[in-house]
Design a protein around this motif. Structure first.
Motif, PDB file in Angstrom:
ATOM      1  N   GLU A 175       8.314  62.322 -12.102  1.00  0.00           N
ATOM      2  CA  GLU A 175       9.436  61.437 -11.733  1.00  0.00           C
ATOM      3  C   GLU A 175       9.313  60.041 -12.346  1.00  0.00           C
ATOM      4  OE1 GLU A 175      11.506  62.344  -7.822  1.00  0.00           O
ATOM      5  OE2 GLU A 175       9.402  62.533  -7.266  1.00  0.00           O
ATOM      6  N   GLN A 176       8.619  59.930 -13.466  1.00  0.00           N
ATOM      7  CA  GLN A 176       8.449  58.644 -14.164  1.00  0.00           C
ATOM      8  C   GLN A 176       8.800  58.772 -15.641  1.00  0.00           C
ATOM      9  OE1 GLN A 176       7.148  55.659 -12.769  1.00  0.00           O
ATOM     10  NE2 GLN A 176       7.123  56.591 -10.757  1.00  0.00           N
ATOM     11  N   GLY A 177       9.353  59.881 -16.048  1.00  0.00           N
ATOM     12  CA  GLY A 177       9.699  60.061 -17.456  1.00  0.00           C
ATOM     13  C   GLY A 177       8.514  60.364 -18.351  1.00  0.00           C
ATOM     14  N   GLU A 178       7.365  60.644 -17.744  1.00  0.00           N
ATOM     15  CA  GLU A 178       6.128  60.793 -18.514  1.00  0.00           C
ATOM     16  C   GLU A 178       5.813  62.242 -18.885  1.00  0.00           C
ATOM     17  OE1 GLU A 178       3.882  58.433 -19.454  1.00  0.00           O
ATOM     18  OE2 GLU A 178       4.489  56.671 -18.287  1.00  0.00           O
TER      19      GLU A 178
ATOM     20  N   GLY B 233       7.872  65.273 -18.915  1.00  0.00           N
ATOM     21  CA  GLY B 233       8.794  66.125 -19.672  1.00  0.00           C
ATOM     22  C   GLY B 233       9.191  67.422 -18.990  1.00  0.00           C
TER      23      GLY B 233
ATOM     24  N   ALA C 238      14.912  62.925 -20.080  1.00  0.00           N
ATOM     25  CA  ALA C 238      14.177  63.204 -18.846  1.00  0.00           C
ATOM     26  C   ALA C 238      15.168  63.065 -17.692  1.00  0.00           C
ATOM     27  CB  ALA C 238      13.020  62.215 -18.700  1.00  0.00           C
TER      28      ALA C 238
ATOM     29  N   CYS D 257      14.802  63.030 -14.632  1.00  0.00           N
ATOM     30  CA  CYS D 257      14.357  62.215 -13.491  1.00  0.00           C
ATOM     31  C   CYS D 257      14.733  60.755 -13.675  1.00  0.00           C
ATOM     32  CB  CYS D 257      12.844  62.338 -13.288  1.00  0.00           C
ATOM     33  SG  CYS D 257      11.860  61.563 -14.594  1.00  0.00           S
ATOM     34  N   LEU D 258      15.061  60.345 -14.905  1.00  0.00           N
ATOM     35  CA  LEU D 258      15.415  58.943 -15.163  1.00  0.00           C
ATOM     36  C   LEU D 258      16.923  58.753 -15.306  1.00  0.00           C
ATOM     37  CD1 LEU D 258      12.636  57.756 -17.682  1.00  0.00           C
ATOM     38  CD2 LEU D 258      12.629  57.695 -15.182  1.00  0.00           C
TER      39      LEU D 258
END
Ligand SMILES: Cc1cc2nc3c(=O)[nH]c(=O)nc-3n(C[C@H](O)[C@H](O)[C@H](O)COP(=O)(O)OP(=O)(O)OC[C@H]3O[C@@H](n4cnc5c(N)ncnc54)[C@H](O)[C@@H]3O)c2cc1C
Lengths: 287, 155
Positions: B40-43, B45, B57, B59-60
């Motif tokens: 949930e941080q765009g990290e 994928g 992403a 989530c962003l």
């Protein structure tokens, strides 16, 4: 699972409307790609009551050349800039934005957002600083244009008023005989924040450096130009000896800190290394 | 608020709060369970979807931000020939272990091969740099994508 804090969402379709919303709503934040803002909101580090989405403002989405400037609209994404033949005239910028995050990030994130977020590690900042970029800022009261350096106030702090919007970032189209380069060191090769980053811009005439500009990220409270080293380079031939001197001098002009990504000593040393790499590439591109 | 958009080729309307993320709206309201929720941080994928054809992403992305736009998830590419090639190459090359990263990885690989059918190894690495796999060590995923590229008929 981290829910987002509650907010009201606004999707203006003109700059005028966006400015009106920012001026009249309580605790309103603009959002472009959301790649900095949404994670901050999830961590409750930022909880605006109103979000003003810029993505439907068609007049802000462009990369174009106008009166000798390369002009980048506020919602132009890193992916858009990376593939733009106009931006290609500023190779340091294209190299920097091509390496920001991942495709998923570059397809959403913007240069304006990268700059307004005002991280000392913002990768688009050093190239834009050496290309002497300016930022156009608008509010209902009017437009002002400032040199990029004046947008940064400190780590994660910009100089914008709450009712102001960055509408454009622009840089002079480089003349013949100019070259620029961006180099970074991260903790791995891709998809990571820079531990140190550097950009160089040179203009060469004959073998002589007629103009030199250098900027660094993650070595001070904001991205910075190192003007004393620039002065050292101007009017000289780019020899090994001059590079040695510049790489040594730059260490006195930066003030890095130690954090999770690297130590102050390491960063200071790497400024010398990156200066060499960036200057060499910029000079090659200028020839 | 009401959000109208195209999902996997069909128009949909969802009643969602603006502070709902696209990944939550897709999973909870539209049953697109291929879209995984990881960091949930765009990290990581895992939640990668195509927005107007480009990987993002989810989530962003906020639910109302897809108003009037097109979203594609793995569900919408089930019968797509490039995705079938990729899926088979993933299975045959052992590119799937726990499977959590697989849908996002397939979406990124799909976007890569759609735009660049015969990528170099370096281009494949760059194409999936935003997708993290904790099991395979990436080698088999890389091999699978290159293998899928070979199955694509030359133009
Ligand atoms: C996984 C991941 C990897 C990343 N990797 C990198 C990296 O390698 N290098 C790097 O530099 N960054 C990186 N970032 C950070 C981020 O992606 C960039 O800073 C990005 O350019 C921010 O742009 P945005 O449009 O998403 O900004 P947003 O999140 O939309 O906005 C950021 C801030 O700027 C303000 N803002 C946005 N636009 C305007 C405007 N026009 N006028 C006034 N204020 C505005 C917003 O209110 C907010 O405070 C990464 C982020 C993620 C999630």
């Amino acid at each position: 699972m981290k829910p987002l804090p509650k907010f009201k969402y606004h999707a203006p379709s003109t700059v005028e409307e966006a400015l009106y919303l920012l001026a009249t709503l309580d605790e309103a934040e603009p959002v472009a790609g959301g790649t900095d803002l949404v994670p901050l909101m999830r961590d409750a580090a930022c909880s605006p009551s109103n979000l003003v989405d810029l993505n439907n403002v068609a007049e802000l989405n462009y990369v174009r050349e106008d009166s000798g400037y390369i002009c980048i609209g506020a919602t132009a994404t890193h992916a858009q800039v990376a593939s733009s033949p106009i931006a290609a005239k500023a190779p340091a910028l294209v190299d920097a934005v091509s390496g920001i995050g991942s495709p998923q990030v570059r397809n959403r994130a913007t240069i304006a957002g990268n700059l307004c977020n005002a991280s000392p590690a913002a990768d688009s900042a050093p190239p834009l600083l050496v290309h002497e970029a300016e930022v156009a800022i608008r509010s209902l009261k009017g437009t002002r244009i400032i040199p990029l350096e004046e947008l940064f106030a400190g780590p994660k702090l910009n100089t914008l008023e709450p009712d102001e919007l960055v509408t454009e970032v622009r840089l002079p189209a480089p003349p013949e005989g100019a070259g620029s380069s961006f180099k970074r060191i991260g903790r791995r090769k891709a998809f990571t924040l820079s531990v140190v980053s550097a950009a160089a811009y040179v203009e060469l005439s004959g073998g002589e450096i007629t103009e030199a500009r250098l900027a660094f990220g993650s070595v001070a409270e904001t991205p910075i130009r190192t003007r004393a080293v620039e002065e050292l380079l101007r009017g000289k031939a780019l020899t090994g000896g001059l590079l040695d001197k510049a790489a040594e001098s730059v260490k006195a002009e930066v003030s890095p800190i130690t954090d999770v990504r690297g130590t102050a000593e390491y960063r200071r040393d790497m400024c010398g290394v990156l200066l060499r790499r960036a200057l060499a590439e910029a000079a090659e591109r200028a020839r | 608020m009401r959000v109208n958009f195209g999902l996997n080729g069909a128009p949909v309307t969802v009643d969602a709060e603006p502070y709902t993320s696209l990944v939550d709206m897709l999973r909870d309201e539209l049953d697109a369970k291929s879209v995984k929720k990881g960091c949930e941080q765009g990290e990581c994928g895992a939640c990668t979807v195509l927005l107007d054809g480009s990987p993002v992403a989810s989530c962003l992305v906020l639910a109302p931000q897809v108003e009037g736009r097109y979203v594609t998830t793995l569900e919408g590419l089930e019968k797509n020939s490039l995705m079938i090639d990729l899926r088979e190459a993933f299975m045959e090359n052992g590119a799937v272990q726990c499977g959590f990263c697989t849908p996002g990885m397939l979406i990124s690989a799909y976007a890569l091969l759609r735009d660049n059918p015969h990528p170099t190894e370096r281009e494949v690495k760059r194409g999936i740099e935003g997708n993290i796999c904790r099991c395979t060590g990436f080698t088999k995923i890389l091999e699978a994508i290159l293998d899928a590229a070979e199955r694509i008929a030359p133009e």
